[in-house]
Design a protein around this motif. Structure first.
Motif, PDB file in Angstrom:
ATOM      1  N   CYS A 174       1.163  -1.181   0.114  1.00  0.00           N
ATOM      2  CA  CYS A 174      -0.072  -0.123   0.196  1.00  0.00           C
ATOM      3  C   CYS A 174       1.138   1.408   0.112  1.00  0.00           C
ATOM      4  CB  CYS A 174      -0.723  -0.160   1.635  1.00  0.00           C
ATOM      5  SG  CYS A 174      -2.622  -1.000   1.324  1.00  0.00           S
ATOM      6  N   ASP A 175       2.194   1.195   0.679  1.00  0.00           N
ATOM      7  CA  ASP A 175       2.806   1.924   0.611  1.00  0.00           C
ATOM      8  C   ASP A 175       2.873   2.760  -0.939  1.00  0.00           C
ATOM      9  OD1 ASP A 175       2.537   2.830   3.424  1.00  0.00           O
ATOM     10  OD2 ASP A 175       3.723   1.076   4.079  1.00  0.00           O
ATOM     11  N   VAL A 176       4.243   1.760  -1.291  1.00  0.00           N
ATOM     12  CA  VAL A 176       4.285   1.473  -2.108  1.00  0.00           C
ATOM     13  C   VAL A 176       3.425   2.466  -3.701  1.00  0.00           C
ATOM     14  CG1 VAL A 176       5.725   0.211  -4.832  1.00  0.00           C
ATOM     15  CG2 VAL A 176       5.953  -0.373  -2.446  1.00  0.00           C
ATOM     16  N   CYS A 177       2.129   1.586  -3.649  1.00  0.00           N
ATOM     17  CA  CYS A 177       1.206   2.393  -4.495  1.00  0.00           C
ATOM     18  C   CYS A 177       1.132   3.553  -4.257  1.00  0.00           C
ATOM     19  CB  CYS A 177       0.143   1.412  -4.653  1.00  0.00           C
ATOM     20  SG  CYS A 177       0.006  -0.187  -4.905  1.00  0.00           S
ATOM     21  N   LEU A 181       1.355   6.708  -6.446  1.00  0.00           N
ATOM     22  CA  LEU A 181       0.156   7.154  -7.219  1.00  0.00           C
ATOM     23  C   LEU A 181       0.330   9.141  -6.722  1.00  0.00           C
ATOM     24  CD1 LEU A 181      -2.752   5.420  -5.822  1.00  0.00           C
ATOM     25  CD2 LEU A 181      -2.165   6.017  -8.775  1.00  0.00           C
ATOM     26  N   CYS A 182       1.413   9.096  -5.681  1.00  0.00           N
ATOM     27  CA  CYS A 182       1.442  10.942  -5.626  1.00  0.00           C
ATOM     28  C   CYS A 182       2.521  10.831  -6.550  1.00  0.00           C
ATOM     29  CB  CYS A 182       2.107  10.962  -4.069  1.00  0.00           C
ATOM     30  SG  CYS A 182       0.761  10.906  -2.575  1.00  0.00           S
ATOM     31  N   ALA A 183       3.484  10.310  -6.913  1.00  0.00           N
ATOM     32  CA  ALA A 183       5.023  10.694  -8.215  1.00  0.00           C
ATOM     33  C   ALA A 183       3.841  10.632  -8.996  1.00  0.00           C
ATOM     34  CB  ALA A 183       5.179  10.184  -8.139  1.00  0.00           C
ATOM     35  N   ASP A 184       2.976   9.983  -9.619  1.00  0.00           N
ATOM     36  CA  ASP A 184       2.580  10.080 -10.669  1.00  0.00           C
ATOM     37  C   ASP A 184       1.561  11.432 -10.852  1.00  0.00           C
ATOM     38  OD1 ASP A 184       1.367   9.723 -13.433  1.00  0.00           O
ATOM     39  OD2 ASP A 184      -0.830   8.937 -12.196  1.00  0.00           O
ATOM     40  N   ASP A 193       4.038  12.258 -17.439  1.00  0.00           N
ATOM     41  CA  ASP A 193       3.212  11.434 -17.411  1.00  0.00           C
ATOM     42  C   ASP A 193       4.183   9.866 -16.357  1.00  0.00           C
ATOM     43  OD1 ASP A 193       0.905   9.977 -16.760  1.00  0.00           O
ATOM     44  OD2 ASP A 193       0.372   9.442 -19.342  1.00  0.00           O
ATOM     45  N   LEU A 194       4.464   9.479 -15.590  1.00  0.00           N
ATOM     46  CA  LEU A 194       4.687   8.438 -14.634  1.00  0.00           C
ATOM     47  C   LEU A 194       4.012   6.846 -15.316  1.00  0.00           C
ATOM     48  CD1 LEU A 194       7.114   7.525 -12.988  1.00  0.00           C
ATOM     49  CD2 LEU A 194       5.871   7.722 -11.032  1.00  0.00           C
ATOM     50  N   ILE A 195       2.978   7.187 -14.885  1.00  0.00           N
ATOM     51  CA  ILE A 195       1.742   5.786 -15.523  1.00  0.00           C
ATOM     52  C   ILE A 195       0.864   5.706 -16.345  1.00  0.00           C
ATOM     53  CG2 ILE A 195       0.127   4.349 -14.317  1.00  0.00           C
ATOM     54  CD1 ILE A 195       1.825   4.800 -11.191  1.00  0.00           C
ATOM     55  N   SER A 196       1.077   5.172 -17.041  1.00  0.00           N
ATOM     56  CA  SER A 196       0.712   5.852 -18.593  1.00  0.00           C
ATOM     57  C   SER A 196      -0.512   4.648 -18.302  1.00  0.00           C
ATOM     58  CB  SER A 196       0.986   5.271 -19.625  1.00  0.00           C
ATOM     59  OG  SER A 196       0.380   5.032 -20.745  1.00  0.00           O
ATOM     60  N   CYS A 197      -1.865   4.881 -18.232  1.00  0.00           N
ATOM     61  CA  CYS A 197      -2.778   4.026 -18.509  1.00  0.00           C
ATOM     62  C   CYS A 197      -3.114   3.245 -20.355  1.00  0.00           C
ATOM     63  CB  CYS A 197      -3.859   4.600 -17.865  1.00  0.00           C
ATOM     64  SG  CYS A 197      -3.990   5.033 -16.113  1.00  0.00           S
TER      65      CYS A 197
END
Length: 198
Positions: A174-177, A181-184, A193-197
């Motif tokens: 949970c901490d990693v996720c 999400l915060c970094a994204d 865009d760090l996490i591309s959907c």
């Protein structure tokens, strides 16, 4: 000397006016201390200011046990009911000011407990745990102090309490996720865009 005179306000001044006068003068003397100008004088005036403010707050809260002595030092109350009332009312800054005005020689187990209560309500859980622990050491038979310390030891979230207090080692998924999400979100705010959907 009259504490109202020290603050430069009338005895009919509102609590907000008293607080503002205190902050204004405290900033002025702190600037002198920081700049190295008239340091001893500024420190003496700060002590007078602190004692006067504490005496006014205690008197107005109905505590009446605090006094502004001719030696410009704060005389602590015999009990902390007025500070407890401020904590209950959510007047945490006033409670903290009164607690900080009590010299180290007058800091009993109840002082540490109430300091911990203020810190806990402000979200400063590490400091609160330390003060609850000190209260328990000074008065190990007090169930109120023990319950507060146990509760904060068992809480695994809020403030900057780490996983070690909950018995876990390392970082959870949970901490990693949450971190990703915060970094994204930060990256998207900057046009990336760090996490591309897609």
């Amino acid at each position: 000397m009259n504490p109202f005179t020290v603050l430069g306000v009338s005895e009919n001044a509102t609590d907000d006016q008293i607080r503002e006068a205190y902050r204004y003068q405290a900033r002025r003397y702190q600037q002198q201390i920081d700049a190295g100008v008239n340091v001893e004088y500024a420190k003496q005036k700060m002590q007078e200011l602190d004692g006067a403010y504490d005496a006014i707050i205690l008197t107005r809260s109905g505590g009446g046990q605090g006094a502004y002595s001719t030696g410009n030092s704060y005389v602590p109350p015999s009990d902390f009911s007025d500070i407890r009332a401020k904590v209950r009312e959510g007047r945490l800054d006033d409670a903290q000011t009164l607690l900080d005005g009590i010299p180290e020689s007058g800091r009993s187990a109840e002082w540490f407990f109430l300091k911990g209560c203020v810190q806990q309500r402000k979200g400063w859980l590490e400091e609160a745990a330390g003060n609850f622990s000190a209260a328990c050491r000074l008065d190990p038979s007090n169930q109120e102090y023990r319950a507060a310390y146990t509760q904060i030891q068992n809480s695994g979230s809020g403030g900057y309490r780490t996983a070690r207090q909950t018995g876990r080692q390392g970082t959870s998924a949970c901490d990693v996720c949450t971190g990703l999400l915060c970094a994204d979100c930060c990256c998207e705010c900057m046009g990336g865009d760090l996490i591309s959907c897609c």
